[in-house]
Design an enzyme around this catalytic site. Structure first.
Site, PDB file in Angstrom:
ATOM      1  N   LYS A 110       0.872  -0.939  -0.248  1.00 57.00           N
ATOM      2  CA  LYS A 110      -0.158  -0.024   0.045  1.00 57.00           C
ATOM      3  C   LYS A 110       0.863   1.036   0.169  1.00 57.00           C
ATOM      4  O   LYS A 110       0.545   2.429  -0.606  1.00 57.00           O
ATOM      5  CB  LYS A 110      -1.202  -0.282   1.055  1.00 57.00           C
ATOM      6  N   LYS A 189      -3.850 -11.956 -10.439  1.00 57.22           N
ATOM      7  CA  LYS A 189      -4.863 -12.206  -8.984  1.00 57.22           C
ATOM      8  C   LYS A 189      -6.121 -10.871 -10.170  1.00 57.22           C
ATOM      9  O   LYS A 189      -5.735  -9.842  -9.922  1.00 57.22           O
ATOM     10  CB  LYS A 189      -3.686 -11.488  -8.334  1.00 57.22           C
ATOM     11  N   LYS A 192      -8.843  -5.618  -6.613  1.00 61.86           N
ATOM     12  CA  LYS A 192      -9.580  -3.532  -6.680  1.00 61.86           C
ATOM     13  C   LYS A 192      -8.843  -2.383  -7.735  1.00 61.86           C
ATOM     14  O   LYS A 192      -9.136  -2.220  -8.161  1.00 61.86           O
ATOM     15  CB  LYS A 192     -10.331  -3.317  -6.038  1.00 61.86           C
TER      16      LYS A 192
HETATM   17  P1  AMP Z   1     -10.371  -7.907   0.310  1.00 63.82           P
HETATM   18  O1  AMP Z   1     -10.869  -7.576  -0.885  1.00 63.82           O
HETATM   19  O2  AMP Z   1      -8.420  -7.712  -0.531  1.00 63.82           O
HETATM   20  O3  AMP Z   1     -10.214  -7.332   1.202  1.00 63.82           O
HETATM   21  O4  AMP Z   1     -10.586  -9.273  -0.062  1.00 63.82           O
HETATM   22  C1  AMP Z   1     -11.643 -10.186   0.947  1.00 63.82           C
HETATM   23  C2  AMP Z   1     -11.215 -11.787   0.582  1.00 63.82           C
HETATM   24  O5  AMP Z   1     -11.419 -11.787  -0.396  1.00 63.82           O
HETATM   25  C3  AMP Z   1     -10.106 -12.218   1.213  1.00 63.82           C
HETATM   26  O6  AMP Z   1      -9.888 -13.079   2.004  1.00 63.82           O
HETATM   27  C4  AMP Z   1      -8.988 -12.138   0.586  1.00 63.82           C
HETATM   28  O7  AMP Z   1      -8.272 -13.216   0.560  1.00 63.82           O
HETATM   29  C5  AMP Z   1     -10.664 -12.709  -1.075  1.00 63.82           C
HETATM   30  N1  AMP Z   1      -9.657 -12.469  -2.104  1.00 63.82           N
HETATM   31  C6  AMP Z   1      -9.493 -11.000  -2.970  1.00 63.82           C
HETATM   32  N2  AMP Z   1      -9.041 -11.337  -3.659  1.00 63.82           N
HETATM   33  C7  AMP Z   1      -8.704 -12.691  -3.801  1.00 63.82           C
HETATM   34  C8  AMP Z   1      -8.190 -13.015  -5.044  1.00 63.82           C
HETATM   35  N3  AMP Z   1      -8.498 -13.149  -6.097  1.00 63.82           N
HETATM   36  N4  AMP Z   1      -8.455 -14.642  -5.403  1.00 63.82           N
HETATM   37  C9  AMP Z   1      -8.535 -15.147  -4.105  1.00 63.82           C
HETATM   38  N5  AMP Z   1      -9.061 -14.679  -2.750  1.00 63.82           N
HETATM   39  C10 AMP Z   1      -9.606 -13.322  -2.758  1.00 63.82           C
END
Ligand code: AMP
Ligand code: TRP
Length: 319
Positions: A110, A189, A192
């Site tokens: 970040k 990956k 957002k």
């Molecule tokens: P975040 O939106 O990054 O805060 O992620 C929220 C949850 O979704 C967390 O448990 C992340 O590990 C999971 N997550 C986010 N993006 C991915 C992805 N591309 N593949 C697998 N898990 C994801």
């Protein structure tokens, strides 16, 4: 078995969130005593618009319920409705080595992207440890990107136990290998921050446009198509039956089917997979008080679970 996970209300839920965290969380409701929450205190590290934070939290609650959280089985709540979690975060921070936090990828990524290095962003993993430890959690379903945060949680719990006696249970992460990293539209990956996401509740037209816009190579229709690193196959695998997936893989290997047709199949696969969730979401929209009731009840149950742990911690450290 106590199962716990949280998700930040920082934007629209995408397939990475769904397959990485939400679907495992929904499945685990059957196997234990599940606690799921909206990490609004964590979201404060990046969201500075109060109206947006409030709206995102509510939308996330609706979407998570639509994806299968069953409030009669699980405790579903807002992180900020259990204020003692910030007290625990402070106590944990007093034994947390700076170096442990300095090594965290989340903070490094970040700040490398230009975000100001606030204390909240730096201390993020300590609050996450408090989230987990305050409910005596055994198992934490998360995506692979949260693995390091779980390691930090265990390190902090061990440090407290070494200093004050057996205060905490050591939680384990639950990371599914088959969906650990959901690919985005560009093959990186899904995230957002990379602008490569597919939302769970994308409109039909928007979903079609995104899928049809996936970049492919110039292999002619008749020729076999690469299956390694194929975004189409990587996404289709998540939503299709084993037989349908094998059929699409076969069509890649044999040639004779163009990328346009393969993308249409992917579009239908995703659209149909989420039909039950869309229907449930419509039902929830038709009863606006439902979400408030669920969260109010969740807050009471979450506080009741946190209170005895906090008493134990305060007694152990001398407060
Ligand atoms: P975040 O939106 O990054 O805060 O992620 C929220 C949850 O979704 C967390 O448990 C992340 O590990 C999971 N997550 C986010 N993006 C991915 C992805 N591309 N593949 C697998 N898990 C994801
Ligand atoms: N850091 C997690 C994420 O970005 C969200 C989160 C906060 C969390 N507290 C948690 C996940 C506790 C699991 C357990 O996805």
């Amino acid at each position: 078995m106590r199962i716990l996970s949280g998700i930040q209300p920082t934007g629209t839920l995408h397939l990475g969130n769904y397959f990485g965290m939400m679907r495992p969380a929904v499945e685990l409701q059957e196997r234990g005593d599940a606690f799921y929450f909206i990490a609004d205190l964590h979201a404060l590290t990046t969201v500075r618009d109060p109206a947006a934070l409030r709206a995102n939290s509510r939308e996330l609650a609706i979407d998570f319920l639509a994806c299968g959280i069953d409030p009669s089985r699980s405790v579903f709540f807002r992180q900020s409705d259990v204020p003692s979690v910030t007290e625990l975060a402070w106590i944990l921070s007093t034994v947390t080595p700076m170096g442990l936090l300095e090594r965290c990828h989340g903070f490094k990524d970040k700040t490398a992207r230009g975000m100001a290095a606030s204390h909240g962003l730096f201390a993020y993993p300590v609050l996450m440890a408090a989230d987990i430890l305050i409910y005596d959690s055994d198992l934490v379903p998360v995506g692979r990107d949260q693995k390091q945060h779980l390691e930090v949680t265990r390190d902090i719990a061990v440090k407290i136990n070494e200093t004050y006696g057996e205060v905490f249970k050591l939680p384990k992460p639950d990371i599914r290998d088959d969906t650990a990293i959901v690919p985005g539209l560009d093959g990186a990956k899904m995230s957002k921050s990379y602008h490569n996401t597919i939302a769970i509740f994308e409109s039909e037209a928007a979903l079609k446009k995104k899928i049809m816009g996936i970049k492919t190579d110039s292999t002619p229709v008749e020729a076999p198509k690469p299956v390694e690193d194929s975004v189409i196959l990587g996404l289709y695998r998540l939503v299709a039956s084993e037989a349908d997936f094998r059929a699409m893989e076969g069509d890649h290997l044999a040639g004779g089917v163009g990328y346009g047709d393969l993308k249409k199949r992917l579009f239908s696969g995703i659209w149909e997979y989420f039909a039950p969730q869309r229907a449930r979401r419509e039902e929830i929209f038709s009863d606006p008080e439902f979400v408030d009731r669920v969260l109010a009840e969740g807050a009471v149950r979450a506080r009741a679970a946190a209170d005895p742990v906090m008493s134990r911690v305060r007694a152990a450290v001398g407060l």
